[in-house]
Design a protein around this motif. Structure first.
Motif, PDB file in Angstrom:
ATOM      1  N   SER A  15      35.897  45.469 -42.686  1.00  0.00           N
ATOM      2  CA  SER A  15      37.065  44.777 -43.243  1.00  0.00           C
ATOM      3  C   SER A  15      36.781  44.264 -44.654  1.00  0.00           C
ATOM      4  N   VAL A  17      35.928  42.692 -48.058  1.00  0.00           N
ATOM      5  CA  VAL A  17      34.926  42.932 -49.110  1.00  0.00           C
ATOM      6  C   VAL A  17      33.853  43.927 -48.637  1.00  0.00           C
ATOM      7  N   ASP A  36      28.959  46.320 -38.360  1.00  0.00           N
ATOM      8  CA  ASP A  36      29.929  45.255 -38.060  1.00  0.00           C
ATOM      9  C   ASP A  36      29.908  44.972 -36.563  1.00  0.00           C
ATOM     10  N   LEU A  37      30.327  43.786 -36.229  1.00  0.00           N
ATOM     11  CA  LEU A  37      30.563  43.397 -34.834  1.00  0.00           C
ATOM     12  C   LEU A  37      31.745  44.196 -34.283  1.00  0.00           C
ATOM     13  N   LEU A  58      26.680  45.792 -34.969  1.00  0.00           N
ATOM     14  CA  LEU A  58      25.660  44.768 -35.226  1.00  0.00           C
ATOM     15  C   LEU A  58      26.311  43.388 -35.235  1.00  0.00           C
ATOM     16  N   ASP A  59      25.795  42.512 -34.379  1.00  0.00           N
ATOM     17  CA  ASP A  59      26.135  41.086 -34.486  1.00  0.00           C
ATOM     18  C   ASP A  59      25.049  40.483 -35.365  1.00  0.00           C
ATOM     19  N   VAL A  60      25.401  40.091 -36.576  1.00  0.00           N
ATOM     20  CA  VAL A  60      24.377  39.658 -37.540  1.00  0.00           C
ATOM     21  C   VAL A  60      23.607  38.418 -37.089  1.00  0.00           C
ATOM     22  N   ILE A  86      27.263  40.830 -46.042  1.00  0.00           N
ATOM     23  CA  ILE A  86      28.636  40.445 -46.407  1.00  0.00           C
ATOM     24  C   ILE A  86      29.416  39.857 -45.230  1.00  0.00           C
ATOM     25  N   MET A 137      26.346  37.468 -49.647  1.00  0.00           N
ATOM     26  CA  MET A 137      27.671  36.962 -49.983  1.00  0.00           C
ATOM     27  C   MET A 137      27.750  35.460 -49.732  1.00  0.00           C
ATOM     28  N   TYR A 152      31.960  25.318 -43.885  1.00  0.00           N
ATOM     29  CA  TYR A 152      31.870  26.586 -44.630  1.00  0.00           C
ATOM     30  C   TYR A 152      30.990  26.391 -45.860  1.00  0.00           C
ATOM     31  N   LYS A 156      27.451  28.281 -46.733  1.00  0.00           N
ATOM     32  CA  LYS A 156      27.336  29.115 -47.943  1.00  0.00           C
ATOM     33  C   LYS A 156      26.362  28.498 -48.953  1.00  0.00           C
ATOM     34  N   THR A 185      35.710  33.486 -55.816  1.00  0.00           N
ATOM     35  CA  THR A 185      36.832  32.589 -55.539  1.00  0.00           C
ATOM     36  C   THR A 185      37.592  33.166 -54.337  1.00  0.00           C
ATOM     37  N   VAL A 187      39.562  35.569 -52.092  1.00  0.00           N
ATOM     38  CA  VAL A 187      39.674  37.029 -52.138  1.00  0.00           C
ATOM     39  C   VAL A 187      40.796  37.449 -51.192  1.00  0.00           C
ATOM     40  N   THR A 189      41.898  39.213 -48.649  1.00  0.00           N
ATOM     41  CA  THR A 189      41.451  40.039 -47.523  1.00  0.00           C
ATOM     42  C   THR A 189      42.019  39.478 -46.230  1.00  0.00           C
TER      43      THR A 189
HETATM   44  N1  NAD Z   1      38.222  36.097 -48.473  1.00  0.00           N
HETATM   45  C1  NAD Z   1      37.833  35.068 -49.226  1.00  0.00           C
HETATM   46  O1  NAD Z   1      38.659  34.312 -49.779  1.00  0.00           O
HETATM   47  C2  NAD Z   1      36.366  34.845 -49.499  1.00  0.00           C
HETATM   48  C3  NAD Z   1      35.998  34.005 -50.568  1.00  0.00           C
HETATM   49  C4  NAD Z   1      34.648  33.783 -50.832  1.00  0.00           C
HETATM   50  C5  NAD Z   1      33.687  34.392 -50.022  1.00  0.00           C
HETATM   51  N2  NAD Z   1      34.074  35.200 -48.992  1.00  0.00           N
HETATM   52  C6  NAD Z   1      33.013  35.788 -48.170  1.00  0.00           C
HETATM   53  O2  NAD Z   1      33.062  37.193 -48.314  1.00  0.00           O
HETATM   54  C7  NAD Z   1      32.566  37.804 -47.104  1.00  0.00           C
HETATM   55  C8  NAD Z   1      33.550  38.851 -46.623  1.00  0.00           C
HETATM   56  O3  NAD Z   1      34.766  38.191 -46.296  1.00  0.00           O
HETATM   57  P1  NAD Z   1      36.150  38.974 -46.195  1.00  0.00           P
HETATM   58  O4  NAD Z   1      37.112  38.197 -46.986  1.00  0.00           O
HETATM   59  O5  NAD Z   1      35.954  40.409 -46.470  1.00  0.00           O
HETATM   60  O6  NAD Z   1      36.464  38.700 -44.645  1.00  0.00           O
HETATM   61  P2  NAD Z   1      37.012  39.679 -43.502  1.00  0.00           P
HETATM   62  O7  NAD Z   1      37.413  38.774 -42.398  1.00  0.00           O
HETATM   63  O8  NAD Z   1      38.011  40.615 -44.058  1.00  0.00           O
HETATM   64  O9  NAD Z   1      35.711  40.519 -43.093  1.00  0.00           O
HETATM   65  C9  NAD Z   1      34.612  39.925 -42.468  1.00  0.00           C
HETATM   66  C10 NAD Z   1      33.936  40.971 -41.588  1.00  0.00           C
HETATM   67  O10 NAD Z   1      32.775  40.364 -40.992  1.00  0.00           O
HETATM   68  C11 NAD Z   1      32.711  40.808 -39.652  1.00  0.00           C
HETATM   69  N3  NAD Z   1      31.937  39.881 -38.831  1.00  0.00           N
HETATM   70  C12 NAD Z   1      32.283  38.627 -38.452  1.00  0.00           C
HETATM   71  N4  NAD Z   1      31.327  38.111 -37.668  1.00  0.00           N
HETATM   72  C13 NAD Z   1      30.348  39.048 -37.565  1.00  0.00           C
HETATM   73  C14 NAD Z   1      29.102  39.101 -36.906  1.00  0.00           C
HETATM   74  N5  NAD Z   1      28.647  38.080 -36.148  1.00  0.00           N
HETATM   75  N6  NAD Z   1      28.342  40.217 -37.036  1.00  0.00           N
HETATM   76  C15 NAD Z   1      28.777  41.261 -37.784  1.00  0.00           C
HETATM   77  N7  NAD Z   1      29.960  41.275 -38.407  1.00  0.00           N
HETATM   78  C16 NAD Z   1      30.737  40.178 -38.310  1.00  0.00           C
HETATM   79  C17 NAD Z   1      34.154  40.899 -39.201  1.00  0.00           C
HETATM   80  O11 NAD Z   1      34.291  41.727 -38.039  1.00  0.00           O
HETATM   81  C18 NAD Z   1      34.808  41.482 -40.433  1.00  0.00           C
HETATM   82  O12 NAD Z   1      34.796  42.905 -40.409  1.00  0.00           O
HETATM   83  C19 NAD Z   1      32.328  36.665 -46.116  1.00  0.00           C
HETATM   84  O13 NAD Z   1      30.951  36.319 -46.116  1.00  0.00           O
HETATM   85  C20 NAD Z   1      33.159  35.534 -46.693  1.00  0.00           C
HETATM   86  O14 NAD Z   1      32.672  34.265 -46.314  1.00  0.00           O
HETATM   87  C21 NAD Z   1      35.374  35.449 -48.718  1.00  0.00           C
END
Ligand code: NAD
Length: 260
Positions: A15, A17, A36-37, A58-60, A86, A137, A152, A156, A185, A187, A189
């Motif tokens: 998903s 990023v 990914d999970l 993978l569960d990270v 990520i 990330m 959060y 982070k 900032t 994103v 998603t």
């Molecule tokens: N979206 C934002 O506004 C934003 C801003 C700053 C930082 N981030 C960071 O960017 C990264 C990506 O976020 P995103 O916006 O793409 O979110 P997203 O929800 O679109 O994607 C996150 C992905 O992580 C996977 N995931 C969750 N728990 C997991 C686990 N235990 N093991 C493996 N995979 C797991 C989910 O299944 C998902 O596919 C994250 O670390 C998030 O904290 C996001």
């Protein structure tokens, strides 16, 4: 071709990023392990990329799964060069109303998950003869502390300083591995969907409101962040390690102007 012949493991590849990073890394010549999970989501990303990618579940936050995943990668591909940590989750709450389940989940996925990716990723890169980088990330919330996302920010912020410790360790050991953190900032998603739902507004209205808080006038796209990950992972960033790269449209550059 910034990542020609590199082998990269990307967590969160189902998903947002992570998915954008998988596509971009493959486009830059890397072989990509989409982790990914979400098993179906990882498979979907890998299928969309084609031959250059394969999915793993993978569960990270689970160390045994990291050990198995790294062994599988070396067995299948012979080497690992890049880990992009990520995968992440976001839950709101100020310090007064931080829910323990939310806190524990964010620490487990965002911080422990990244630590395990650094630990086992580094070991695998070094022992398999790889050369490259670990890209973690974080968030602007890993550098400053908005009041409504206390847990959060804590998770982070841990990623920010963990990254520096890993970078120092690699440098002191003379490992051919750099370690950097990325600080976006907002994103646009899937992560924002529950935020919009909680506020009773559409994602479009939510991101429009967020865009007003970003000096450049828009939220980041997943590709904006993936571009930074790819650069950090590539030899173009050869002298950069321990660095915290902002992808924030100048949000942390300074306070809003007082001159109207
Ligand atoms: N979206 C934002 O506004 C934003 C801003 C700053 C930082 N981030 C960071 O960017 C990264 C990506 O976020 P995103 O916006 O793409 O979110 P997203 O929800 O679109 O994607 C996150 C992905 O992580 C996977 N995931 C969750 N728990 C997991 C686990 N235990 N093991 C493996 N995979 C797991 C989910 O299944 C998902 O596919 C994250 O670390 C998030 O904290 C996001």
């Amino acid at each position: 071709m910034l990542l020609k012949r590199k082998i990269a493991l990307v967590t969160g590849g189902a998903s947002g990023v992570g998915r954008a990073t998988c596509h971009m890394m493959a486009g830059e010549g890397a072989g990509v392990i989409v982790a990914d999970l979400d098993e179906g989501g990882a498979a979907k990303t890998a299928n969309a990329i084609g031959e250059a990618a394969f999915p793993i579940t993978l569960d990270v936050s689970d160390e045994r799964m990291w050990v198995q995943a790294c062994a599988h990668i070396v067995e299948a591909l012979g080497r690992l060069d890049i880990v992009a940590n990520i995968a992440g989750i976001g839950r709101g709450g100020s310090i007064e109303d931080t829910d323990m389940d939310d806190w524990n989940a964010m620490i487990a996925v965002n911080l422990t998950g990244t630590m395990l990716g650094c630990k086992h990723g580094l070991k695998t890169i070094v022992t398999s003869g790889g050369r490259g980088a670990i890209v973690n990330m974080s968030s602007i919330g890993g550098l400053v502390g908005p009041s409504d996302i206390a847990g959060y920010c804590a998770s982070k912020g841990g990623v920010t300083t963990l990254t520096k410790s890993v970078a120092m360790h690699c440098a002191e050991k003379g490992y051919p591995v750099r370690c950097l953190s990325i600080h976006p900032t907002y994103v646009d998603t899937e992560m924002l969907d529950p935020v919009a739902d909680a506020g009773g507004i559409s994602r479009t209205d939510l991101t429009a409101g967020m865009a007003k808080l970003v000096p450049m006038g828009r939220v980041a796209a997943a590709d904006d962040v993936a571009n930074a990950v790819v650069f950090a992972a590539s030899d173009r960033a050869a002298m950069m390690s321990g660095s915290a790269l902002l992808v924030d449209g100048a949000q942390l550059a300074g306070p809003p102007s007082a001159h109207f």
